[in-house]
Every structure is written in structure tokens, then in C-alpha cells.
Write an enzyme that holds these catalytic residues in place. Sequence first.
Site, PDB file in Angstrom:
ATOM      1  N   HIS A   1       0.923   4.960   1.299  1.00  0.00           N
ATOM      2  CA  HIS A   1       0.282   5.959   2.159  1.00  0.00           C
ATOM      3  C   HIS A   1       0.365   7.307   1.447  1.00  0.00           C
ATOM      4  O   HIS A   1       1.433   7.673   0.936  1.00  0.00           O
ATOM      5  CB  HIS A   1       1.051   6.128   3.476  1.00  0.00           C
ATOM      6  CG  HIS A   1       1.025   4.955   4.396  1.00  0.00           C
ATOM      7  ND1 HIS A   1       0.159   4.854   5.450  1.00  0.00           N
ATOM      8  CD2 HIS A   1       1.786   3.828   4.422  1.00  0.00           C
ATOM      9  CE1 HIS A   1       0.389   3.718   6.110  1.00  0.00           C
ATOM     10  NE2 HIS A   1       1.373   3.079   5.503  1.00  0.00           N
TER      11      HIS A   1
ATOM     12  N   HIS B   1       0.859  -1.192   0.000  1.00  0.00           N
ATOM     13  CA  HIS B   1       0.000   0.000   0.000  1.00  0.00           C
ATOM     14  C   HIS B   1       0.886   1.230   0.000  1.00  0.00           C
ATOM     15  O   HIS B   1       1.953   1.242   0.632  1.00  0.00           O
ATOM     16  CB  HIS B   1      -0.939   0.008   1.207  1.00  0.00           C
ATOM     17  CG  HIS B   1      -0.251  -0.292   2.506  1.00  0.00           C
ATOM     18  ND1 HIS B   1       0.074  -1.586   2.884  1.00  0.00           N
ATOM     19  CD2 HIS B   1       0.195   0.520   3.498  1.00  0.00           C
ATOM     20  CE1 HIS B   1       0.678  -1.549   4.057  1.00  0.00           C
ATOM     21  NE2 HIS B   1       0.778  -0.283   4.443  1.00  0.00           N
TER      22      HIS B   1
HETATM   23  P1  AMP Z   1       1.719   0.012   7.390  1.00  0.00           P
HETATM   24  O1  AMP Z   1       2.035   0.156   8.855  1.00  0.00           O
HETATM   25  O2  AMP Z   1       2.577   0.810   6.481  1.00  0.00           O
HETATM   26  O3  AMP Z   1       1.638  -1.455   6.989  1.00  0.00           O
HETATM   27  O4  AMP Z   1       0.278   0.644   7.200  1.00  0.00           O
HETATM   28  C1  AMP Z   1      -0.904  -0.058   7.422  1.00  0.00           C
HETATM   29  C2  AMP Z   1      -1.979   0.989   7.536  1.00  0.00           C
HETATM   30  O5  AMP Z   1      -3.224   0.366   7.306  1.00  0.00           O
HETATM   31  C3  AMP Z   1      -2.047   1.670   8.909  1.00  0.00           C
HETATM   32  O6  AMP Z   1      -1.875   3.069   8.728  1.00  0.00           O
HETATM   33  C4  AMP Z   1      -3.440   1.295   9.413  1.00  0.00           C
HETATM   34  O7  AMP Z   1      -4.030   2.353  10.116  1.00  0.00           O
HETATM   35  C5  AMP Z   1      -4.177   0.994   8.137  1.00  0.00           C
HETATM   36  N1  AMP Z   1      -5.282   0.067   8.229  1.00  0.00           N
HETATM   37  C6  AMP Z   1      -5.280  -1.165   8.793  1.00  0.00           C
HETATM   38  N2  AMP Z   1      -6.493  -1.747   8.640  1.00  0.00           N
HETATM   39  C7  AMP Z   1      -7.256  -0.869   7.949  1.00  0.00           C
HETATM   40  C8  AMP Z   1      -8.601  -0.879   7.487  1.00  0.00           C
HETATM   41  N3  AMP Z   1      -9.403  -1.919   7.705  1.00  0.00           N
HETATM   42  N4  AMP Z   1      -9.062   0.202   6.821  1.00  0.00           N
HETATM   43  C9  AMP Z   1      -8.248   1.255   6.603  1.00  0.00           C
HETATM   44  N5  AMP Z   1      -6.979   1.327   7.011  1.00  0.00           N
HETATM   45  C10 AMP Z   1      -6.485   0.285   7.680  1.00  0.00           C
END
Ligand code: AMP
Length: 111
Positions: free
Chosen positions: A99, A97
Site C-alpha cells: 500500500h 501488495h
Molecule cells: P489488505 O487488506 O492489506 O489485503 O489490502 C487489500 C486492499 O485491496 C484493500 O485496500 C482493498 O480496498 C483493495 N482492493 C481489493 N480489491 C481491489 C480491486 N479490485 N481493485 C483495487 N483495489 C482493490
Amino acid sequence: MSLDCIFCKIANKEINTNLIYEDENVVAFNDLNPQAPTHFLVIPKKHYASLNEINEKGEFENIFSAVPKVCAKLGIKEYRTVVNTGASAGQTVFHIHVHVMAGREFGWPAG
Ligand code: AMP
Ligand code: ZN
């Protein structure tokens, strides 16, 4: 698709999420735990655990070309993009993903 992957479930609409952008290859949705006034994620519909797993050149284009499109849709011209790769870099969801954060000042280097 990876069975226990939450982002696959979002992309496949098994979890009801408000998508702010969708095309053939990617979706974008707001981060559950925003770190800026605007904070959304762009993910490919196809499962890749991380940037290290992407070996199709077109997939980079699919993901990154969506970023300015979503920003234009939201009226955002300046933003921070982050891709965490691996646990020690802060990756917690193992479906790649990007950000995208905006609406505040960002320091450098990133923490
Ligand atoms: P990372 O730490 O770079 O893997 O980012 C994962 C991101 O996904 C974090 O910022 C979480 O807040 C976000 N996240 C996890 N589950 C969900 C969800 N169901 N909907 C939206 N964001 C999510
Ligand atoms: Zn996945």
C-alpha cells in the site's frame, strides 16, 4: 498465477483496471477503497500469497524499487508504505501488495 486471485487477474489484464504504472515485473493501480487522498497498490505480476512466500531476493527489489518510481511520476515525495501480512495484521487479499498512501498526515503507531 493463482486462478481465483483478483490481483492476478488485474496483473494479467483479465479485469480491466486503470494501471498507473507497469513494468516487466510489477503493476500499480489505485486502491478501490482509498484510505488517503492518494492510495495505490504495487503488486508483482507473479503470485505470492504474502511477504512470507517471497524467497527470490530480486522480487523484493522489483516491488520496492517501483514505489519511488510511481511516486515520482505522481509528484509525491512523502508517503506511507504498508504491507499487511496475515489476516490478524489486516491482510484481506492474499497476493502480496504494498500500500502506498499520501496526501494527509499519518499517525504512529499504525492502528
Ligand atoms: P489488505 O487488506 O492489506 O489485503 O489490502 C487489500 C486492499 O485491496 C484493500 O485496500 C482493498 O480496498 C483493495 N482492493 C481489493 N480489491 C481491489 C480491486 N479490485 N481493485 C483495487 N483495489 C482493490
Ligand atoms: Zn495472485
